[in-house]
Design a protein around this motif. Structure first.
Motif, PDB file in Angstrom:
ATOM      1  N   LEU A 129      -6.733  41.307  12.150  1.00  0.00           N
ATOM      2  CA  LEU A 129      -7.023  40.706  13.460  1.00  0.00           C
ATOM      3  C   LEU A 129      -5.828  40.804  14.402  1.00  0.00           C
ATOM      4  CD1 LEU A 129      -9.049  37.591  12.239  1.00  0.00           C
ATOM      5  CD2 LEU A 129      -9.964  39.600  13.423  1.00  0.00           C
ATOM      6  N   LEU A 130      -4.610  40.675  13.863  1.00  0.00           N
ATOM      7  CA  LEU A 130      -3.421  40.871  14.692  1.00  0.00           C
ATOM      8  C   LEU A 130      -3.331  42.321  15.159  1.00  0.00           C
ATOM      9  CD1 LEU A 130      -0.667  38.800  12.820  1.00  0.00           C
ATOM     10  CD2 LEU A 130      -1.607  38.328  15.088  1.00  0.00           C
ATOM     11  N   LYS A 131      -3.654  43.241  14.272  1.00  0.00           N
ATOM     12  CA  LYS A 131      -3.609  44.670  14.616  1.00  0.00           C
ATOM     13  C   LYS A 131      -4.524  44.983  15.795  1.00  0.00           C
ATOM     14  CE  LYS A 131      -5.615  47.639  11.846  1.00  0.00           C
ATOM     15  NZ  LYS A 131      -5.885  48.435  10.610  1.00  0.00           N
ATOM     16  N   GLY A 132      -5.652  44.293  15.862  1.00  0.00           N
ATOM     17  CA  GLY A 132      -6.598  44.522  16.949  1.00  0.00           C
ATOM     18  C   GLY A 132      -6.368  43.648  18.163  1.00  0.00           C
ATOM     19  N   GLY A 133      -5.282  42.882  18.174  1.00  0.00           N
ATOM     20  CA  GLY A 133      -5.008  42.002  19.308  1.00  0.00           C
ATOM     21  C   GLY A 133      -6.016  40.881  19.464  1.00  0.00           C
ATOM     22  N   LEU A 134      -6.608  40.467  18.342  1.00  0.00           N
ATOM     23  CA  LEU A 134      -7.669  39.464  18.384  1.00  0.00           C
ATOM     24  C   LEU A 134      -7.172  38.059  18.045  1.00  0.00           C
ATOM     25  CD1 LEU A 134     -10.363  41.674  16.661  1.00  0.00           C
ATOM     26  CD2 LEU A 134     -10.346  40.972  19.071  1.00  0.00           C
ATOM     27  N   LEU A 135      -5.930  37.959  17.594  1.00  0.00           N
ATOM     28  CA  LEU A 135      -5.299  36.663  17.342  1.00  0.00           C
ATOM     29  C   LEU A 135      -4.020  36.578  18.160  1.00  0.00           C
ATOM     30  CD1 LEU A 135      -5.493  36.325  13.430  1.00  0.00           C
ATOM     31  CD2 LEU A 135      -6.805  35.002  15.101  1.00  0.00           C
ATOM     32  N   HIS A 136      -3.697  35.367  18.578  1.00  0.00           N
ATOM     33  CA  HIS A 136      -2.414  35.128  19.255  1.00  0.00           C
ATOM     34  C   HIS A 136      -1.327  35.034  18.197  1.00  0.00           C
ATOM     35  CE1 HIS A 136      -4.112  34.442  23.243  1.00  0.00           C
ATOM     36  NE2 HIS A 136      -5.084  33.769  22.657  1.00  0.00           N
ATOM     37  N   GLU A 137      -0.351  35.938  18.270  1.00  0.00           N
ATOM     38  CA  GLU A 137       0.749  35.913  17.304  1.00  0.00           C
ATOM     39  C   GLU A 137       1.814  34.902  17.703  1.00  0.00           C
ATOM     40  OE1 GLU A 137       3.943  36.521  14.753  1.00  0.00           O
ATOM     41  OE2 GLU A 137       4.180  36.881  16.903  1.00  0.00           O
ATOM     42  N   ASP A 138       1.959  34.675  19.026  1.00  0.00           N
ATOM     43  CA  ASP A 138       3.039  33.843  19.542  1.00  0.00           C
ATOM     44  C   ASP A 138       2.660  32.364  19.529  1.00  0.00           C
ATOM     45  OD1 ASP A 138       1.084  34.404  21.458  1.00  0.00           O
ATOM     46  OD2 ASP A 138       2.472  34.151  23.141  1.00  0.00           O
ATOM     47  N   VAL A 139       2.500  31.831  18.343  1.00  0.00           N
ATOM     48  CA  VAL A 139       2.137  30.425  18.167  1.00  0.00           C
ATOM     49  C   VAL A 139       3.067  29.776  17.154  1.00  0.00           C
ATOM     50  CG1 VAL A 139      -0.311  30.736  18.748  1.00  0.00           C
ATOM     51  CG2 VAL A 139       0.434  31.049  16.377  1.00  0.00           C
ATOM     52  N   HIS A 140       3.188  28.456  17.272  1.00  0.00           N
ATOM     53  CA  HIS A 140       3.883  27.688  16.244  1.00  0.00           C
ATOM     54  C   HIS A 140       2.957  27.492  15.046  1.00  0.00           C
ATOM     55  CE1 HIS A 140       7.491  26.608  18.473  1.00  0.00           C
ATOM     56  NE2 HIS A 140       6.732  26.376  19.540  1.00  0.00           N
ATOM     57  N   THR A 141       3.547  27.475  13.859  1.00  0.00           N
ATOM     58  CA  THR A 141       2.817  27.161  12.628  1.00  0.00           C
ATOM     59  C   THR A 141       3.687  26.240  11.790  1.00  0.00           C
ATOM     60  OG1 THR A 141       3.680  28.841  11.087  1.00  0.00           O
ATOM     61  CG2 THR A 141       2.013  29.569  12.679  1.00  0.00           C
ATOM     62  N   VAL A 142       3.109  25.673  10.742  1.00  0.00           N
ATOM     63  CA  VAL A 142       3.920  24.816   9.866  1.00  0.00           C
ATOM     64  C   VAL A 142       4.936  25.633   9.075  1.00  0.00           C
ATOM     65  CG1 VAL A 142       2.132  23.040   9.678  1.00  0.00           C
ATOM     66  CG2 VAL A 142       2.239  24.878   7.965  1.00  0.00           C
ATOM     67  N   ALA A 143       4.781  26.969   9.076  1.00  0.00           N
ATOM     68  CA  ALA A 143       5.725  27.833   8.360  1.00  0.00           C
ATOM     69  C   ALA A 143       6.781  28.418   9.291  1.00  0.00           C
ATOM     70  CB  ALA A 143       4.963  28.965   7.671  1.00  0.00           C
ATOM     71  N   GLY A 144       6.723  28.068  10.583  1.00  0.00           N
ATOM     72  CA  GLY A 144       7.663  28.614  11.552  1.00  0.00           C
ATOM     73  C   GLY A 144       6.927  29.312  12.676  1.00  0.00           C
ATOM     74  N   PHE A 145       7.683  29.855  13.622  1.00  0.00           N
ATOM     75  CA  PHE A 145       7.055  30.469  14.795  1.00  0.00           C
ATOM     76  C   PHE A 145       6.551  31.867  14.452  1.00  0.00           C
ATOM     77  CE2 PHE A 145       6.906  32.702  18.864  1.00  0.00           C
ATOM     78  CZ  PHE A 145       6.168  31.798  19.613  1.00  0.00           C
ATOM     79  N   GLY A 146       5.329  32.157  14.880  1.00  0.00           N
ATOM     80  CA  GLY A 146       4.761  33.489  14.722  1.00  0.00           C
ATOM     81  C   GLY A 146       3.722  33.560  13.622  1.00  0.00           C
ATOM     82  N   LEU A 147       2.528  34.026  13.977  1.00  0.00           N
ATOM     83  CA  LEU A 147       1.437  34.098  13.002  1.00  0.00           C
ATOM     84  C   LEU A 147       1.635  35.233  12.001  1.00  0.00           C
ATOM     85  CD1 LEU A 147      -1.169  32.497  12.469  1.00  0.00           C
ATOM     86  CD2 LEU A 147      -2.413  34.255  13.740  1.00  0.00           C
ATOM     87  N   HIS A 148       2.593  36.143  12.253  1.00  0.00           N
ATOM     88  CA  HIS A 148       2.866  37.210  11.285  1.00  0.00           C
ATOM     89  C   HIS A 148       3.235  36.652   9.917  1.00  0.00           C
ATOM     90  CE1 HIS A 148       6.869  36.117  12.808  1.00  0.00           C
ATOM     91  NE2 HIS A 148       7.321  36.515  11.632  1.00  0.00           N
ATOM     92  N   ARG A 149       3.717  35.423   9.879  1.00  0.00           N
ATOM     93  CA  ARG A 149       4.064  34.799   8.600  1.00  0.00           C
ATOM     94  C   ARG A 149       2.844  34.687   7.689  1.00  0.00           C
ATOM     95  NH1 ARG A 149       9.084  32.107   9.015  1.00  0.00           N
ATOM     96  NH2 ARG A 149       9.923  32.155  11.142  1.00  0.00           N
ATOM     97  N   TYR A 150       1.667  34.686   8.280  1.00  0.00           N
ATOM     98  CA  TYR A 150       0.441  34.514   7.501  1.00  0.00           C
ATOM     99  C   TYR A 150      -0.137  35.849   7.016  1.00  0.00           C
ATOM    100  CZ  TYR A 150       0.690  29.601   8.400  1.00  0.00           C
ATOM    101  OH  TYR A 150       1.115  28.290   8.408  1.00  0.00           O
ATOM    102  N   THR A 151       0.641  36.925   7.167  1.00  0.00           N
ATOM    103  CA  THR A 151       0.294  38.191   6.510  1.00  0.00           C
ATOM    104  C   THR A 151       1.009  38.305   5.167  1.00  0.00           C
ATOM    105  OG1 THR A 151       2.094  39.428   7.575  1.00  0.00           O
ATOM    106  CG2 THR A 151      -0.015  39.314   8.743  1.00  0.00           C
ATOM    107  N   GLN A 152       1.703  37.245   4.790  1.00  0.00           N
ATOM    108  CA  GLN A 152       2.393  37.216   3.500  1.00  0.00           C
ATOM    109  C   GLN A 152       1.614  36.375   2.496  1.00  0.00           C
ATOM    110  OE1 GLN A 152       6.342  35.788   4.743  1.00  0.00           O
ATOM    111  NE2 GLN A 152       7.095  37.872   4.415  1.00  0.00           N
ATOM    112  N   GLU A 153       1.901  36.599   1.216  1.00  0.00           N
ATOM    113  CA  GLU A 153       1.228  35.885   0.133  1.00  0.00           C
ATOM    114  C   GLU A 153       2.247  35.191  -0.763  1.00  0.00           C
ATOM    115  OE1 GLU A 153      -2.815  38.343  -0.871  1.00  0.00           O
ATOM    116  OE2 GLU A 153      -1.005  38.887  -1.961  1.00  0.00           O
ATOM    117  N   PRO A 154       1.889  34.039  -1.318  1.00  0.00           N
ATOM    118  CA  PRO A 154       2.812  33.325  -2.208  1.00  0.00           C
ATOM    119  C   PRO A 154       2.717  33.814  -3.656  1.00  0.00           C
ATOM    120  CG  PRO A 154       0.850  32.003  -1.848  1.00  0.00           C
ATOM    121  CD  PRO A 154       0.670  33.261  -1.048  1.00  0.00           C
ATOM    122  N   PHE A 155       3.849  33.827  -4.340  1.00  0.00           N
ATOM    123  CA  PHE A 155       3.915  34.164  -5.766  1.00  0.00           C
ATOM    124  C   PHE A 155       4.975  33.283  -6.413  1.00  0.00           C
ATOM    125  CE2 PHE A 155       2.401  37.986  -3.699  1.00  0.00           C
ATOM    126  CZ  PHE A 155       1.398  38.436  -4.556  1.00  0.00           C
TER     127      PHE A 155
END
Length: 603
Positions: A360-386
């Motif tokens: 969705l970010l690739k298609g410009g369908l989500l706002h990346e420039d947002v605050h999240t509980v993990a820090g600034f930027g929705l790109h953080r949510y393209t990662q996975e926990p291990f």
């Protein structure tokens, strides 16, 4: 950004300007320059920590350490909430490890539509959302807290907790999920047995065995209904830790994520120097991201009401037209049962939220420039926990689907538009979950068969009176009438009629949420019949057109004829007493329509 997504976002910002400014002023006024409990008198404070351990009492006396309020929806009857039993202890230990304190501020009711389906208790379900918000507010009203952790998963619980969180928008907040149960009986087999039971070909014993094999352990139900839609939307809105929504309840990674949620909320408190209150984290862009996630995954239609009410609690006004405009450009990228073959665990295995966000970010369908509980930027949510040697780490998530039958791509979406369609016409406005309905079944023109109660349909079905092309109208099910129950009990018989080759659809001012299945259904019809909606004038045999492709919902009767008709006025008193329903009369009387969020609150 996709220009339509940007345009809708800017319209929401402009439309919400006054209310949003007032909201932000309110939460700024509630902010404290030091820990919040410092505002309490000595007597107040003594009551607030009287039951604490000696160490916690010392910490709360010194006015330096943050105190985090825990709001929990734990009960041990419902599978989704049973895992929360030991979360408070775990969260408190994790908070102690980073020099903070945690207290359970309160509990909220958590009911299950799966248990109450077709029962009187279902008429309390939607109303419980606002009660949950009020219950959470009572817990946080003691003003002892510098941050909050909300423990909730299922249908009305998360939206209710969110509304409460916005009411206390000056507090940094993290939502803490508990995860899905493991996959049990296959979805195809479950539906097969339900329809055989509806036809009288298997008995209750076989049906119960099938259901028990499907719903068999702690965790959320694995189909993509409102509970899992809640988790999807909250993660893409940045209110869960990345990758935390769909991890099983009983594995070490889940424990590590729960501990991390406790640590993370302390990093957003005033004492940390990086103060981020949840009321500022959640803005218009974040709300649009939630709608996009819902549409791209074919999520629960309940959120066409919940997201409206949730946004309003943050001073943001969104409408069904926003859903409709976004749906035109947001493709359906997921097919999760009942919209496809795999359940939520298949979705997680195929790439999960990290892959969805990446696409969705690739298609410009989500706002990346947002605050999240993990820090600034929705790109953080393209990662996975291990877990690496017992420590929580994040790695880059998949770049392509591991199962194209469950998660597709922008280049080859399942459908080029979103999974939810807003319908309109002389019958009013409604929504349809088109992601679950075959393309050749989305346009139905047929005579109406009218019911004022869902319970009368079984008799008509068993008598063969529905063995024909027809549109089943179930009215007086709206919020003000009887609390807007879900009508899933209707799905097996209507599914049987479709399998017999009949063209059938459902039109109702009731609900169906995320598990509506293959039956074309125009739901949440507003205005509802009880307050003068045209549904109250529909008669058996009237032709109705439901078109999930163009968005038409029309009663094909001449205006002069309709003007001569008297609206039906059934006696609903039996639905207003018993099973606690008499206690909710004030909520029913003050609730808004479905398109306004079906809320009792006057924000």
């Amino acid at each position: 950004m996709n220009p339509i997504v940007e345009r809708v976002t800017q319209k929401i910002i402009a439309r919400s300007q006054n209310e949003r400014c007032q909201y932000l002023a309110k939460i700024d006024a509630a902010k404290s320059k030091t820990v919040h409990r410092s505002q309490l008198s000595c007597g107040n404070l003594a009551h607030g920590f009287a039951a604490c351990s000696v160490d916690d009492k010392l910490s709360l006396k010194n006015m330096v350490k943050s105190n985090i309020g825990i709001i929990t929806s734990y009960n041990d009857m419902l599978s989704a909430h049973q895992p929360y039993e030991h979360y408070p202890e775990r969260l408190k230990n994790a908070l102690h490890a980073v020099g903070a304190v945690g207290q359970v501020a309160g509990g909220v009711p958590a009911m299950c539509d799966g248990v109450t389906q077709g029962q009187d208790g279902m008429e309390l379900s939607l109303l419980s959302r606002d009660l949950i918000a009020m219950s959470a507010a009572i817990g946080l009203s003691h003003n002892m807290f510098d941050g909050a952790l909300f423990l909730g998963v299922c249908d009305k619980i998360v939206p209710g907790l969110f509304i409460a969180a916005m009411s206390f928008g000056h507090l940094p907040t993290v939502f803490v999920p508990a995860g899905p149960m493991r996959t049990g009986a296959s979805n195809k087999e479950k539906v097969r047995i339900r329809q055989l039971y509806a036809e009288g070909k298997v008995g209750r014993e076989e049906l119960l065995e099938s259901e028990a094999n499907a719903y068999h352990s702690p965790g959320t139900c694995t189909f993509y209904g409102t509970a899992n839609s809640n988790q999807m939307v909250m993660e893409v809105m940045g209110l869960h830790l990345p990758g935390s929504s769909f991890v099983y309840p009983d594995i070490p990674l889940r424990d590590a994520l729960t501990d991390a949620a406790a640590r993370q909320v302390t990093r957003m408190t005033e004492a940390s120097g990086e103060y981020l209150p949840v009321g500022r984290l959640v803005d218009e862009k974040v709300m649009v991201n939630g709608i996009v996630a819902l549409l791209a995954t074919g999520g629960s239609t309940n959120h066409t009401m919940h997201l409206v009410a949730m946004a309003k609690a943050a001073g943001i006004t969104i409408t069904w037209d926003d859903f409709s405009e976004l749906s035109e450009v947001v493709p359906l990228l997921c097919r999760i049962y009942p919209n496809g073959p795999g359940d939520i665990n298949y979705f997680q295995a195929a790439g999960g939220v990290s892959l969805l966000v990446r696409e969705l970010l690739k298609g410009g369908l989500l706002h990346e420039d947002v605050h999240t509980v993990a820090g600034f930027g929705l790109h953080r949510y393209t990662q996975e926990p291990f877990l690496e040697e017992g420590q929580l780490v994040y790695r880059d998530g998949p770049h392509a689907s591991l199962d194209p039958e469950v998660i597709s791509s922008l280049e080859a979406p399942f459908v080029k538009h979103g999974g939810t369609k807003v319908l309109s016409g002389n019958l009013g406005r409604a929504v349809m979950k088109t992601s679950a309905v075959p393309q050749d079944r989305q346009i139905i023109k047929a005579p109406a068969v009218v019911f004022d109660s869902q319970y009368a349909i079984d008799d008509a079905f068993n008598a063969g009176q529905l063995d024909r092309d027809c549109i089943i109208v179930v009215r007086f099910q709206g919020p003000k009438a009887i609390g807007m129950p879900e009508l899933h009990k209707l799905m097996p018989p209507l599914g049987v009629l479709m399998d017999r080759g009949f063209n059938v659809a459902l039109v109702t001012d009731g609900r169906l949420s995320g598990a509506s299945g293959k039956v074309p259904a125009a739901i949440h019809v507003t205005p509802e019949a009880y307050v003068g909606g045209l549904l109250a004038k529909v008669q058996d045999g009237d032709m109705i057109q439901v078109d999930g492709t163009t968005g038409e919902l029309s009663l094909l009767v001449e205006a002069d004829e309709l003007a001569r008709r008297t609206p039906a006025q059934p006696d609903l008193s039996a639905s207003h007493i018993g099973m606690g329903r008499e206690l909710f009369s004030t909520l029913r009387e003050n609730i808004s329509g479905a398109e306004q969020g079906a809320s009792c609150f006057k924000f």
